[in-house]
Structure formats: structure tokens, C-alpha cells
Scaffold this motif. Structure first.
Motif, PDB file in Angstrom:
ATOM      1  N   GLN A  90      57.786  49.964  37.908  1.00 44.60           N
ATOM      2  CA  GLN A  90      58.144  48.500  38.055  1.00 44.60           C
ATOM      3  C   GLN A  90      56.963  47.971  39.524  1.00 44.60           C
ATOM      4  O   GLN A  90      56.757  48.777  40.082  1.00 44.60           O
ATOM      5  CB  GLN A  90      59.297  47.889  38.656  1.00 44.60           C
ATOM      6  N   ARG A  91      56.129  46.986  38.941  1.00 43.10           N
ATOM      7  CA  ARG A  91      54.986  46.642  39.779  1.00 43.10           C
ATOM      8  C   ARG A  91      55.347  45.599  40.475  1.00 43.10           C
ATOM      9  O   ARG A  91      56.274  44.619  40.466  1.00 43.10           O
ATOM     10  CB  ARG A  91      53.833  46.022  39.024  1.00 43.10           C
ATOM     11  N   GLU A 111      49.590  45.490  46.276  1.00 41.70           N
ATOM     12  CA  GLU A 111      50.234  45.499  45.069  1.00 41.70           C
ATOM     13  C   GLU A 111      50.726  47.151  44.879  1.00 41.70           C
ATOM     14  O   GLU A 111      49.545  47.927  44.999  1.00 41.70           O
ATOM     15  CB  GLU A 111      49.496  44.828  44.099  1.00 41.70           C
ATOM     16  N   TYR A 112      51.612  47.282  44.268  1.00 39.01           N
ATOM     17  CA  TYR A 112      51.880  48.668  44.242  1.00 39.01           C
ATOM     18  C   TYR A 112      52.993  48.844  43.010  1.00 39.01           C
ATOM     19  O   TYR A 112      53.873  47.910  42.742  1.00 39.01           O
ATOM     20  CB  TYR A 112      52.423  49.411  45.289  1.00 39.01           C
ATOM     21  N   THR A 113      53.051  50.180  42.682  1.00 42.52           N
ATOM     22  CA  THR A 113      54.114  50.404  41.528  1.00 42.52           C
ATOM     23  C   THR A 113      55.233  51.496  41.926  1.00 42.52           C
ATOM     24  O   THR A 113      54.809  52.414  42.435  1.00 42.52           O
ATOM     25  CB  THR A 113      53.200  50.940  40.198  1.00 42.52           C
ATOM     26  N   ASP A 114      56.276  51.195  41.621  1.00 41.40           N
ATOM     27  CA  ASP A 114      57.481  52.305  42.019  1.00 41.40           C
ATOM     28  C   ASP A 114      57.510  53.229  41.321  1.00 41.40           C
ATOM     29  O   ASP A 114      57.109  53.264  40.134  1.00 41.40           O
ATOM     30  CB  ASP A 114      58.644  51.447  42.506  1.00 41.40           C
ATOM     31  N   GLU A 162      57.418  39.546  52.336  1.00 39.94           N
ATOM     32  CA  GLU A 162      57.923  38.571  51.500  1.00 39.94           C
ATOM     33  C   GLU A 162      57.440  39.597  49.784  1.00 39.94           C
ATOM     34  O   GLU A 162      56.305  39.963  49.679  1.00 39.94           O
ATOM     35  CB  GLU A 162      57.517  37.447  51.025  1.00 39.94           C
ATOM     36  N   ILE A 163      58.409  39.832  49.019  1.00 37.07           N
ATOM     37  CA  ILE A 163      58.403  40.842  47.711  1.00 37.07           C
ATOM     38  C   ILE A 163      58.389  39.983  46.484  1.00 37.07           C
ATOM     39  O   ILE A 163      59.584  39.265  46.541  1.00 37.07           O
ATOM     40  CB  ILE A 163      59.031  41.978  47.938  1.00 37.07           C
ATOM     41  N   LYS A 164      57.537  39.962  45.829  1.00 39.85           N
ATOM     42  CA  LYS A 164      57.651  39.524  44.381  1.00 39.85           C
ATOM     43  C   LYS A 164      57.432  40.381  43.268  1.00 39.85           C
ATOM     44  O   LYS A 164      56.778  41.157  43.456  1.00 39.85           O
ATOM     45  CB  LYS A 164      56.731  38.214  44.323  1.00 39.85           C
TER      46      LYS A 164
END
Length: 289
Positions: free
Chosen positions: A219-220, A212-215, A228-230
Motif C-alpha cells: 500500500q502506497r 512517499e513510501y510503500t509498506d 499527516e498521512i494520506k
């Protein structure tokens, strides 16, 4: 000829269902008009040959009434299905706009790469995965909330977290939490553009974990091992990082000593930069001299 037929099939399949329905309605209306006209001509010819005295204005008025009703029904159907097609196109355009927006939002998130490190020095019982930032912007709060690792026990899977790794103090194991990744191939004394996940396992092919990360746009995201990205919708801010990574304790002590010296000498507590902001300014501007 085969290519033309194939292109026609693709064009038909690419049409919206409402467009295909509208096409059927148009064909049906045209067939109805042709049949009505043909019936009028044939019956008029037959009637005129058998009983010409019956071909009067009433005959044409009656057929005109039927023609008017048929035309009204055809116009209603065409208008109704035209509105249906226009609405379908509007919905399709909105869906496309949403997909394009989601794709653009995910542009940086796709550049967080997760892969297994395998070389001649790799240990089969110690699986190592690398998480890299291939983008030109920062990633914040990069966290692996869990790692499910096969351990050969009766349960089959060991659920590992960063807290358990720190608590058990297992040698060489590491699960990142609240990491900050710098842009690709850029690093500082405290941050790098990649981090590692290292856990002990009896079967590396059965390991499962997520990142899990924040750009840089705040946006998380949640990315499974495998790519696979959600999107993760959250109202929480990025967690505060340890202050000593950017503001060493000795720097804070120097500011406190400067404030104490000013207080003892009776001078006003103006920050070293010259603005009379009080003692709080000294804390806000730690780089001032």
C-alpha cells in the motif's frame, strides 16, 4: 447527581439522529393515545349524565372506528421510524467497519517517523531531517519528491528535488529517492532502517516536504512533514532497484563464464543445482555453485 446528569447528556448526544426522531415519535404516539382515551372517557361520562339515551352501540362503534384509525396511523409511524433506525444503525456499522479497516491498513504507515535532527553539532543553514522505520517490516520505495526550503531570495522558497541536488552537486545536500528501509534497528551492507533529508536553508522552520513510501502490504502512502498521512491509490509496481546492490557484476560474469565453459565442452546447460533448466536457470539461481 451531577455525574448522572452529565452521563445522560453524553448518552443522548451519542445517539443517532434517527434514534432521537424515533423517541419523539414514540412519545407523540403515547400522548395521542392518552389524550384520545381521556377524551373518550370524559365525553362518555358527560353524555351519559345529560342524555343517557344517546349512549348506544353506534356511539362505541364510532369511537372504535376513530381508535382503529389512530392505531393504524401509530403503527405505521412506529414501523417506518423503526426501519429508519435500523438503516441508520447499518450505515453506522458500515462506517465503523471502514474506519477500523483504514486504521488497520495504516498501522505500519504510522510507524514511519519524520523528525528534525538537532544537537550541538547542528548547522542552522544545513537542516537535517531523519526518516526512520519503527516497524518490524520493510518499507519500499521511500522517496522525498520535493523539498521547499526558504533561501532568502525574492521568490522566498527554493523547490528542491533529488535530480536538482544531483545536478547541482551541492555539498552535504541529500534528498532520498527509491530507498528501502529495513525493520527497526536492523540493517544490511546496503540498507538501513533510516535515511536522511539534508538541504541548505535560510530558515529551517519554513521547510516543507513530504515522503512517499510503500509498506509491506504493497500500500502506497504520502506523509507530510508534521505527521499527516494520506493513502495514495496507485496501479504501478514498486520501481526496480539497481541490480548491483544484490547481484554484483562479478557474480554475473562468473555465471556467464560457467555457461560458456559448458557450451565449449558440449555438455548440456544444466544449472549447478542439478536441474536441466537451460542457461536461463543459471541467471535465475545466482547463488548456486
Amino acid at each position: 447527581m451531577k455525574r448522572q446528569g452529565h452521563s445522560r447528556v453524553e448518552a443522548d448526544s451519542a445517539r443517532l439522529p434517527e434514534e432521537r426522531q424515533f423517541k419523539c415519535v414514540l412519545i407523540g404516539v403515547c400522548v395521542a393515545v392518552v389524550l384520545f382515551t381521556l377524551a373518550f372517557v370524559v365525553l362518555t361520562v358527560v353524555k351519559s349524565s345529560r342524555s343517557p339515551q344517546d349512549i348506544t352501540s353506534n356511539w362505541f362503534v364510532a369511537w372504535g372506528t376513530w381508535a382503529g384509525g389512530l392505531g393504524t396511523a401509530a403503527a405505521f409511524l412506529i414501523a417506518a421510524f423503526s426501519i429508519s433506525v435500523a438503516s441508520a444503525h447499518a450505515r453506522f456499522d458500515r462506517r465503523q467497519a471502514v474506519e477500523i479497516r483504514e486504521d488497520n491498513d495504516m498501522a505500519q504507515a504510522r510507524l514511519l517517523i519524520i523528525y528534525k535532527v538537532e544537537d550541538e553539532n547542528s548547522i542552522s543553514s544545513l537542516a537535517t531531517y531523519r526518516i526512520e522505520n519503527r516497524s518490524k517490516d520493510l518499507f519500499f520505495d521511500v522517496t522525498v519528491p520535493y523539498v521547499d526550503s526558504p533561501d532568502g531570495s525574492d521568490a522566498g522558497i527554493e523547490h528542491r528535488t533529488a535530480d536538482l541536488v544531483a545536478q547541482d552537486n551541492r555539498l552535504h545536500e541529500f534528498i532520498p529517492t527509491a530507498e528501502q528501509l529495513t525493520p527497526y534497528r536492523d540493517h544490511t551492507d546496503h540498507e538501513a532502517w533510516f535515511t536522511l533529508v539534508t538541504v541548505r536553508t535560510s530558515d529551517a522552520s519554513g521547510i516543507k516536504f513530504a515522503v512517499e513510501y510503500t509498506d509491506a502490504r504493497g500500500q502506497r502512502w504520502h506523509q507530510e512533514l508534521g505527521g499527516e498521512i494520506k493513502r495514495v491509490h496507485t496501479t504501478k509496481a514498486v520501481p526496480i532497484r539497481p541490480p548491483d546492490r544484490f547481484q554484483p557484476p562479478q557474480q554475473i560474469s562468473r555465471l556467464v563464464a560457467w555457461a560458456r565453459e559448458k557450451t565449449q565442452s558440449g555438455s548440456s546447460l544444466a544449472c549447478p543445482g542439478g536441474e536441466a533448466e537451460g542457461i536461463s536457470a543459471a541467471w535465475v539461481l545466482p547463488e548456486a555453485r
